[in-house]
Design an enzyme around this catalytic site. Sequence first.
Site, PDB file in Angstrom:
ATOM      1  N   CYS A 262       0.875  -1.183   0.000  1.00 48.00           N
ATOM      2  CA  CYS A 262       0.000   0.000   0.000  1.00 48.00           C
ATOM      3  C   CYS A 262       0.907   1.227   0.000  1.00 48.00           C
ATOM      4  CB  CYS A 262      -0.979  -0.032   1.174  1.00 48.00           C
ATOM      5  SG  CYS A 262      -0.214  -0.034   2.806  1.00 48.00           S
TER       6      CYS A 262
ATOM      7  N   ASN B 244       2.322   1.464   4.296  1.00 47.58           N
ATOM      8  CA  ASN B 244       2.651   0.212   4.996  1.00 47.58           C
ATOM      9  C   ASN B 244       2.361   0.302   6.497  1.00 47.58           C
ATOM     10  OD1 ASN B 244       5.539  -1.940   5.625  1.00 47.58           O
ATOM     11  ND2 ASN B 244       3.474  -2.548   5.118  1.00 47.58           N
TER      12      ASN B 244
ATOM     13  N   CYS C 153      -1.409   0.927   7.423  1.00 46.51           N
ATOM     14  CA  CYS C 153      -2.851   0.642   7.578  1.00 46.51           C
ATOM     15  C   CYS C 153      -3.261  -0.634   6.857  1.00 46.51           C
ATOM     16  CB  CYS C 153      -3.700   1.811   7.066  1.00 46.51           C
ATOM     17  SG  CYS C 153      -3.465   3.346   7.989  1.00 46.51           S
ATOM     18  N   ARG C 154      -3.276  -0.599   5.517  1.00 45.26           N
ATOM     19  CA  ARG C 154      -3.861  -1.701   4.760  1.00 45.26           C
ATOM     20  C   ARG C 154      -2.954  -2.924   4.642  1.00 45.26           C
ATOM     21  NH1 ARG C 154      -5.097   1.929  -0.340  1.00 45.26           N
ATOM     22  NH2 ARG C 154      -3.253   2.931   0.580  1.00 45.26           N
ATOM     23  N   SER C 155      -1.722  -2.719   4.147  1.00 44.32           N
ATOM     24  CA  SER C 155      -0.915  -3.908   3.819  1.00 44.32           C
ATOM     25  C   SER C 155      -0.459  -4.707   5.047  1.00 44.32           C
ATOM     26  CB  SER C 155       0.255  -3.557   2.887  1.00 44.32           C
ATOM     27  OG  SER C 155       1.132  -2.640   3.465  1.00 44.32           O
TER      28      SER C 155
ATOM     29  N   ASP D 149      -7.875   3.758   0.763  1.00 41.27           N
ATOM     30  CA  ASP D 149      -6.986   4.239   1.825  1.00 41.27           C
ATOM     31  C   ASP D 149      -7.827   4.752   3.001  1.00 41.27           C
ATOM     32  OD1 ASP D 149      -5.186   5.564   3.408  1.00 41.27           O
ATOM     33  OD2 ASP D 149      -4.284   6.733   1.784  1.00 41.27           O
TER      34      ASP D 149
HETATM   35  P1  4NP Z   1      -1.759   2.792   4.049  1.00 40.27           P
HETATM   36  O1  4NP Z   1      -2.383   4.161   4.610  1.00 40.27           O
HETATM   37  O2  4NP Z   1      -1.240   3.101   2.674  1.00 40.27           O
HETATM   38  O3  4NP Z   1      -2.929   1.863   4.019  1.00 40.27           O
HETATM   39  O4  4NP Z   1      -0.685   2.381   5.024  1.00 40.27           O
HETATM   40  C1  4NP Z   1      -1.615   5.333   4.655  1.00 40.27           C
HETATM   41  C2  4NP Z   1      -0.824   5.590   5.761  1.00 40.27           C
HETATM   42  C3  4NP Z   1      -0.068   6.752   5.826  1.00 40.27           C
HETATM   43  C4  4NP Z   1      -0.118   7.644   4.777  1.00 40.27           C
HETATM   44  C5  4NP Z   1      -0.911   7.378   3.681  1.00 40.27           C
HETATM   45  C6  4NP Z   1      -1.656   6.218   3.611  1.00 40.27           C
HETATM   46  N1  4NP Z   1       0.632   8.853   4.841  1.00 40.27           N
HETATM   47  O5  4NP Z   1       0.480   9.695   3.950  1.00 40.27           O
HETATM   48  O6  4NP Z   1       1.433   9.017   5.778  1.00 40.27           O
END
Ligand code: 4NP
Length: 158
Positions: free
Chosen positions: A10, A13, A15-17, A126
């Site tokens: 994602c 790294n 939240c989702r993955s 996201d």
């Molecule tokens: P992820 O979510 O891609 O599912 O881990 C996010 C976590 C942090 C950020 C963006 C998306 N960020 O911009 O810091």
Amino acid sequence: MKPVRVLFVCLGNICRSPLAEGVLRALAEQKGLAFALEVDSAGTGAWHIGDPPDRRSIQAARRHGIDISTLRGRQVAAADFDDFDIILGMDENNVRTLRRLASEGTAQKVHLFLDYASGESRDVPDPYYDGPEAFEALYQMLEAGCSSLLERFGERTS
Ligand code: 4NP
């Protein structure tokens, strides 16, 4: 037989993955397929290298009996395209970035997660800026997708 090496990707790294990684590992253990899989996760961005998963993902996993608190963020690396068999982006943006980073001959390892798992050509959105309820919905989406993914792999190993 060699295990199938799966990398979830994602943006951050956190939240989702990492949640997908924890869910797939747990489902594989439940179904006696742990021997057939190696699972990891990474982000296309560098903001959260070394960080634990977002606490909302940790809590969503914990509600379902899965501990992802010891996972740590890392960024996708060139070696991943050699080291993994299947690289699953959570959304189309991730997939585009991964295909750009892929070394010659490895872009065919990159797929949109839900498309590869169940033929549903849609993103895992996201949830970073959403409320805590979005993380239960995220968990449910990942669990359904990982279940379908395991069925696909199960067809190969049986
Ligand atoms: P992820 O979510 O891609 O599912 O881990 C996010 C976590 C942090 C950020 C963006 C998306 N960020 O911009 O810091």
